[in-house]
Design an enzyme around this catalytic site. Structure first.
Site, PDB file in Angstrom:
ATOM      1  N   HIS A   1     -29.488 -35.527  57.125  1.00 45.90           N
ATOM      2  CA  HIS A   1     -28.896 -34.439  57.923  1.00 45.90           C
ATOM      3  C   HIS A   1     -28.151 -34.955  59.153  1.00 45.90           C
ATOM      4  O   HIS A   1     -27.103 -34.416  59.514  1.00 45.90           O
ATOM      5  CB  HIS A   1     -29.979 -33.409  58.281  1.00 45.90           C
ATOM      6  CG  HIS A   1     -30.489 -32.672  57.071  1.00 45.90           C
ATOM      7  ND1 HIS A   1     -31.813 -32.610  56.710  1.00 45.90           N
ATOM      8  CD2 HIS A   1     -29.814 -31.995  56.110  1.00 45.90           C
ATOM      9  CE1 HIS A   1     -31.932 -31.908  55.584  1.00 45.90           C
ATOM     10  NE2 HIS A   1     -30.736 -31.533  55.200  1.00 45.90           N
TER      11      HIS A   1
ATOM     12  N   ASP B   1     -32.017 -25.139  53.566  1.00 47.77           N
ATOM     13  CA  ASP B   1     -33.247 -25.559  54.266  1.00 47.77           C
ATOM     14  C   ASP B   1     -33.055 -25.593  55.782  1.00 47.77           C
ATOM     15  O   ASP B   1     -34.028 -25.640  56.530  1.00 47.77           O
ATOM     16  CB  ASP B   1     -33.724 -26.920  53.746  1.00 47.77           C
ATOM     17  CG  ASP B   1     -32.618 -27.961  53.807  1.00 47.77           C
ATOM     18  OD1 ASP B   1     -32.252 -28.391  54.913  1.00 47.77           O
ATOM     19  OD2 ASP B   1     -32.095 -28.346  52.734  1.00 47.77           O
TER      20      ASP B   1
ATOM     21  N   GLU C   1     -24.728 -19.826  52.429  1.00 48.12           N
ATOM     22  CA  GLU C   1     -25.738 -20.275  51.467  1.00 48.12           C
ATOM     23  C   GLU C   1     -25.855 -19.202  50.390  1.00 48.12           C
ATOM     24  O   GLU C   1     -25.957 -18.017  50.700  1.00 48.12           O
ATOM     25  CB  GLU C   1     -27.078 -20.500  52.206  1.00 48.12           C
ATOM     26  CG  GLU C   1     -28.317 -20.562  51.337  1.00 48.12           C
ATOM     27  CD  GLU C   1     -28.322 -21.699  50.310  1.00 48.12           C
ATOM     28  OE1 GLU C   1     -28.083 -22.858  50.685  1.00 48.12           O
ATOM     29  OE2 GLU C   1     -28.569 -21.408  49.118  1.00 48.12           O
TER      30      GLU C   1
ATOM     31  N   ASP D   1     -21.548 -16.850  47.932  1.00 51.16           N
ATOM     32  CA  ASP D   1     -21.102 -18.007  47.156  1.00 51.16           C
ATOM     33  C   ASP D   1     -20.095 -18.807  47.998  1.00 51.16           C
ATOM     34  O   ASP D   1     -19.029 -18.301  48.348  1.00 51.16           O
ATOM     35  CB  ASP D   1     -20.444 -17.461  45.881  1.00 51.16           C
ATOM     36  CG  ASP D   1     -19.876 -18.555  45.004  1.00 51.16           C
ATOM     37  OD1 ASP D   1     -19.824 -19.729  45.440  1.00 51.16           O
ATOM     38  OD2 ASP D   1     -19.468 -18.236  43.872  1.00 51.16           O
ATOM     39  N   GLY D   2     -20.446 -20.039  48.298  1.00 47.71           N
ATOM     40  CA  GLY D   2     -19.605 -20.868  49.165  1.00 47.71           C
ATOM     41  C   GLY D   2     -18.222 -21.111  48.578  1.00 47.71           C
ATOM     42  O   GLY D   2     -17.227 -21.169  49.313  1.00 47.71           O
TER      43      GLY D   2
ATOM     44  N   ASP E   1     -23.247 -29.263  52.092  1.00 43.91           N
ATOM     45  CA  ASP E   1     -24.610 -29.761  51.847  1.00 43.91           C
ATOM     46  C   ASP E   1     -25.090 -29.138  50.546  1.00 43.91           C
ATOM     47  O   ASP E   1     -25.857 -28.184  50.531  1.00 43.91           O
ATOM     48  CB  ASP E   1     -25.515 -29.370  53.030  1.00 43.91           C
ATOM     49  CG  ASP E   1     -26.914 -29.944  52.857  1.00 43.91           C
ATOM     50  OD1 ASP E   1     -27.125 -30.760  51.945  1.00 43.91           O
ATOM     51  OD2 ASP E   1     -27.800 -29.553  53.651  1.00 43.91           O
TER      52      ASP E   1
ATOM     53  N   THR F   1     -26.218 -29.071  46.257  1.00 39.35           N
ATOM     54  CA  THR F   1     -27.056 -29.708  45.247  1.00 39.35           C
ATOM     55  C   THR F   1     -26.155 -30.666  44.467  1.00 39.35           C
ATOM     56  O   THR F   1     -24.968 -30.810  44.765  1.00 39.35           O
ATOM     57  CB  THR F   1     -27.650 -28.647  44.294  1.00 39.35           C
ATOM     58  OG1 THR F   1     -26.559 -27.905  43.738  1.00 39.35           O
ATOM     59  CG2 THR F   1     -28.561 -27.691  45.038  1.00 39.35           C
ATOM     60  N   ASP F   2     -26.715 -31.276  43.445  1.00 40.17           N
ATOM     61  CA  ASP F   2     -25.899 -32.165  42.603  1.00 40.17           C
ATOM     62  C   ASP F   2     -24.990 -31.327  41.708  1.00 40.17           C
ATOM     63  O   ASP F   2     -25.247 -30.142  41.501  1.00 40.17           O
ATOM     64  CB  ASP F   2     -26.843 -33.051  41.774  1.00 40.17           C
ATOM     65  CG  ASP F   2     -27.547 -34.042  42.670  1.00 40.17           C
ATOM     66  OD1 ASP F   2     -26.985 -35.110  42.908  1.00 40.17           O
ATOM     67  OD2 ASP F   2     -28.644 -33.708  43.180  1.00 40.17           O
TER      68      ASP F   2
ATOM     69  N   PRO G   1     -25.426 -24.441  39.306  1.00 39.22           N
ATOM     70  CA  PRO G   1     -24.615 -23.734  40.304  1.00 39.22           C
ATOM     71  C   PRO G   1     -23.849 -24.675  41.231  1.00 39.22           C
ATOM     72  O   PRO G   1     -22.773 -24.327  41.727  1.00 39.22           O
ATOM     73  CB  PRO G   1     -25.638 -22.914  41.108  1.00 39.22           C
ATOM     74  CG  PRO G   1     -26.980 -23.158  40.520  1.00 39.22           C
ATOM     75  CD  PRO G   1     -26.851 -24.109  39.384  1.00 39.22           C
TER      76      PRO G   1
HETATM   77  N1  AG3 Z   1     -28.709 -31.868  49.416  1.00 40.10           N
HETATM   78  C1  AG3 Z   1     -28.870 -32.508  48.167  1.00 40.10           C
HETATM   79  C2  AG3 Z   1     -28.789 -33.935  48.054  1.00 40.10           C
HETATM   80  C3  AG3 Z   1     -28.621 -34.415  46.659  1.00 40.10           C
HETATM   81  C4  AG3 Z   1     -29.831 -34.889  45.994  1.00 40.10           C
HETATM   82  N2  AG3 Z   1     -29.486 -35.570  44.848  1.00 40.10           N
HETATM   83  C5  AG3 Z   1     -29.694 -36.818  44.463  1.00 40.10           C
HETATM   84  N3  AG3 Z   1     -30.854 -37.353  44.542  1.00 40.10           N
HETATM   85  N4  AG3 Z   1     -28.703 -37.409  43.960  1.00 40.10           N
HETATM   86  C6  AG3 Z   1     -29.524 -30.743  49.416  1.00 40.10           C
HETATM   87  C7  AG3 Z   1     -30.017 -30.093  50.594  1.00 40.10           C
HETATM   88  C8  AG3 Z   1     -30.511 -30.861  51.726  1.00 40.10           C
HETATM   89  N5  AG3 Z   1     -30.299 -30.130  52.905  1.00 40.10           N
END
Ligand code: AG3
Length: 294
Positions: free
Chosen positions: A66, A98, A117, A149-150, A167, A169-170, A174
């Site tokens: 972060h 988060d 978010e 939806d961003g 920030d 997900t992979d 989604p």
């Molecule tokens: N940020 C996700 C990070 C990616 C995790 N993936 C990985 N291990 N390749 C999500 C939210 C954190 N604030």
């Protein structure tokens, strides 16, 4: 918990390699309507949040991730604007339910932050079970949370931002929409002149294709596409890559001394990031560089 009965969380994000953590205490599990959410406690990583089987954040090392998402871009933009504490800076965060990214962004007194978010449950449950992540950030009057939806937000908003931070997900499920050329183009559309887009871009050793694809898109859109790195133990596989895309090539070239002045001006205390890391993080090893040439 004895060995025989030990419960494990198996992260199966990457095909061909699996990371397992003991679930020393399961705190919450539900399908939010958008994704499967799990929060548990692990003896080494502390409380851990996972979405659709992929670990998103862990108390033990979330600060690395972060801090690195928030501070390099905000400090560089402040240096470019020569802004003083009275000038406000508009920051967009896409994802990050988060609250860890928002917490770091708000350490800069002059920011106004808009966070978009998609899943309100992530925010609610992280506030409840991982309160140290947001640390009150969602109640800060300088922060606005938009549950939407961003991808759609950046396509439609008339607002313009100094820094946009993704920030996400992979890029599976989604999160995939947040790695497309169209999404990056829309991010650019909602940046002010010389603003900067920062993205989480996965672990190059395991997700090299993702990095190459983001780079290919960045270079068609921005004058200065770049990546910087930091190791986040929770994200298995070595360096995590962060995307940096801007039309201001000077932004990532500020000296350590300039960045240090900016850090000192607000008394920013960080556990991982510092002025020397600002420059060092953009130095990429050859194996990562070659992904950007492909
Ligand atoms: N940020 C996700 C990070 C990616 C995790 N993936 C990985 N291990 N390749 C999500 C939210 C954190 N604030």
């Amino acid at each position: 918990m004895n060995g025989a009965k030990m419960a494990w969380f198996d992260e199966t994000l990457h095909d061909g390699i699996r990371q397992s953590l003991t679930v020393d205490r399961l705190l919450h599990r539900e399908h939010t309507g958008l994704q499967e959410l799990t929060i548990f406690e692990n003896r080494l990583f502390g409380r851990v949040l996972a979405l659709d089987g992929a670990i998103q954040t862990a108390e033990a090392d979330e600060y690395v991730y972060h801090e690195m998402l928030a501070h390099p871009a905000i400090l560089a933009r402040k240096a470019a604007l020569c802004s003083g504490p009275q000038d406000s800076l508009d920051i967009l965060i896409v994802g990050g339910g988060d609250g860890g990214c928002l917490r770091e962004v708000l350490r800069h007194p002059e920011v106004r932050a808009t966070q978009v978010e998609i899943d309100a449950r992530v925010v609610e449950l992280a506030k409840l079970h991982l309160p140290a992540l947001s640390a009150g950030a969602f109640d800060d009057p300088r922060a606005e949370l938009v549950v939407a939806d961003g991808a759609r937000f950046v396509a439609e908003t008339e607002r313009r931002f100094d820094v946009a931070i993704v920030d996400s997900t992979d890029p599976v499920g989604p999160g995939a929409a947040l790695f497309t050329g169209e999404f990056y183009r829309n991010c650019k559309r909602c940046l002010k002149d010389g603003g900067v887009l920062v993205t989480q871009n996965g672990v190059p050793a395991l997700q090299g294709g993702e990095l190459a694809a983001s780079h290919a898109a960045f270079r068609t859109l921005f004058a200065d596409p770049a990546f910087y790195v930091a190791p986040v133990p929770t994200y298995n596989g070595g360096f995590m890559a962060f995307g940096w895309a801007t039309d201001d090539p000077g932004l990532r070239r500020w000296s350590g001394a300039t960045i240090r002045d900016r850090i000192d001006a607000i008394g920013l205390e960080t556990r991982y990031f510092n002025a020397e890391i600002f420059s060092a993080a953009f130095v990429l090893p050859n194996d990562i560089r070659s992904l950007l040439r492909a």
